[in-house]
Scaffold this motif. Sequence first.
Motif, PDB file in Angstrom:
ATOM      1  N   GLN A  45       0.812  -1.220   0.000  1.00 49.53           N
ATOM      2  CA  GLN A  45       0.000   0.000   0.000  1.00 49.53           C
ATOM      3  C   GLN A  45       0.843   1.268   0.000  1.00 49.53           C
ATOM      4  O   GLN A  45       0.370   2.317  -0.434  1.00 49.53           O
ATOM      5  CB  GLN A  45      -0.931   0.023   1.216  1.00 49.53           C
ATOM      6  CG  GLN A  45      -1.794   1.272   1.246  1.00 49.53           C
ATOM      7  CD  GLN A  45      -2.440   1.527   2.584  1.00 49.53           C
ATOM      8  OE1 GLN A  45      -2.413   0.693   3.472  1.00 49.53           O
ATOM      9  NE2 GLN A  45      -3.013   2.699   2.740  1.00 49.53           N
ATOM     10  N   LEU A  48       0.081   4.408  -1.905  1.00 51.76           N
ATOM     11  CA  LEU A  48      -1.212   4.178  -2.575  1.00 51.76           C
ATOM     12  C   LEU A  48      -2.329   4.237  -1.541  1.00 51.76           C
ATOM     13  O   LEU A  48      -2.085   4.332  -0.346  1.00 51.76           O
ATOM     14  CB  LEU A  48      -1.210   2.803  -3.256  1.00 51.76           C
ATOM     15  CG  LEU A  48      -0.092   2.547  -4.263  1.00 51.76           C
ATOM     16  CD1 LEU A  48      -0.055   1.079  -4.655  1.00 51.76           C
ATOM     17  CD2 LEU A  48      -0.277   3.428  -5.485  1.00 51.76           C
ATOM     18  N   THR A  52      -7.168   0.549  -3.205  1.00 57.76           N
ATOM     19  CA  THR A  52      -6.471  -0.017  -4.364  1.00 57.76           C
ATOM     20  C   THR A  52      -5.998  -1.434  -4.044  1.00 57.76           C
ATOM     21  O   THR A  52      -6.184  -2.356  -4.840  1.00 57.76           O
ATOM     22  CB  THR A  52      -5.262   0.871  -4.750  1.00 57.76           C
ATOM     23  OG1 THR A  52      -5.757   2.158  -5.096  1.00 57.76           O
ATOM     24  CG2 THR A  52      -4.477   0.285  -5.901  1.00 57.76           C
ATOM     25  N   VAL A  90       0.199  -4.764  -7.686  1.00 56.94           N
ATOM     26  CA  VAL A  90       1.057  -3.581  -7.777  1.00 56.94           C
ATOM     27  C   VAL A  90       2.417  -4.082  -8.238  1.00 56.94           C
ATOM     28  O   VAL A  90       3.051  -4.891  -7.556  1.00 56.94           O
ATOM     29  CB  VAL A  90       1.158  -2.868  -6.412  1.00 56.94           C
ATOM     30  CG1 VAL A  90       2.175  -1.738  -6.475  1.00 56.94           C
ATOM     31  CG2 VAL A  90      -0.211  -2.345  -5.985  1.00 56.94           C
TER      32      VAL A  90
END
Length: 194
Positions: A45, A48, A52, A90
């Motif tokens: 994370q 972000l 997400t 990601v």
Amino acid sequence: MTDDRPRCAWPGHDPLYRAYHDAEWGVPELDGRALWEKLMLDGFQAGLSWITILRKREAFRRAFRDFDPERVARFGEGDVAALLGDPGIVRSRAKIEATVGNARAYLAMRDRGEDFSRFCWEAVGGAVRQNAWRAGEVPTETAESRALSKALKARGFKFVGPVIVYAWMEAVGLVNDHLVTCFRHGELGGEPPP
């Protein structure tokens, strides 16, 4: 029917985010592997928003073999290259490589007889830290998250700075940071809102 129970503000009206807030965030997690998985996701994370990561969580679980540390620790350069090509997660080389290294650090702790769950819960004295925050009062890090971050880094973990660690502590219920005005605060052991 509209669910208008008072909540923390951060999930807004997104159904997935609300479901996560209502059923999962802040629930005390005792399983070491699940604690490790959630710490890895919080590392992804960094930079972000959590929504997400939440939307990609199932893709992360597939990509990282259900976050089985034994399997992830064996990932090599070919696995990293495949993950870098996976649009469902990601695609950060640093975060992917950190997860592989963190699986090895987790296993090294286990091999030394250090239980990951016990290690994490010792950071809060073995019991949920019951906070009583109102809007605007919740910190982004604490003395406990700084100490736990330092201890994790000393064991070889990466992407475990004190802010990431505190967000994870909130998510896994080491601390109850639901606002006192949120219906979940009382359900998770805090005093009911006044």
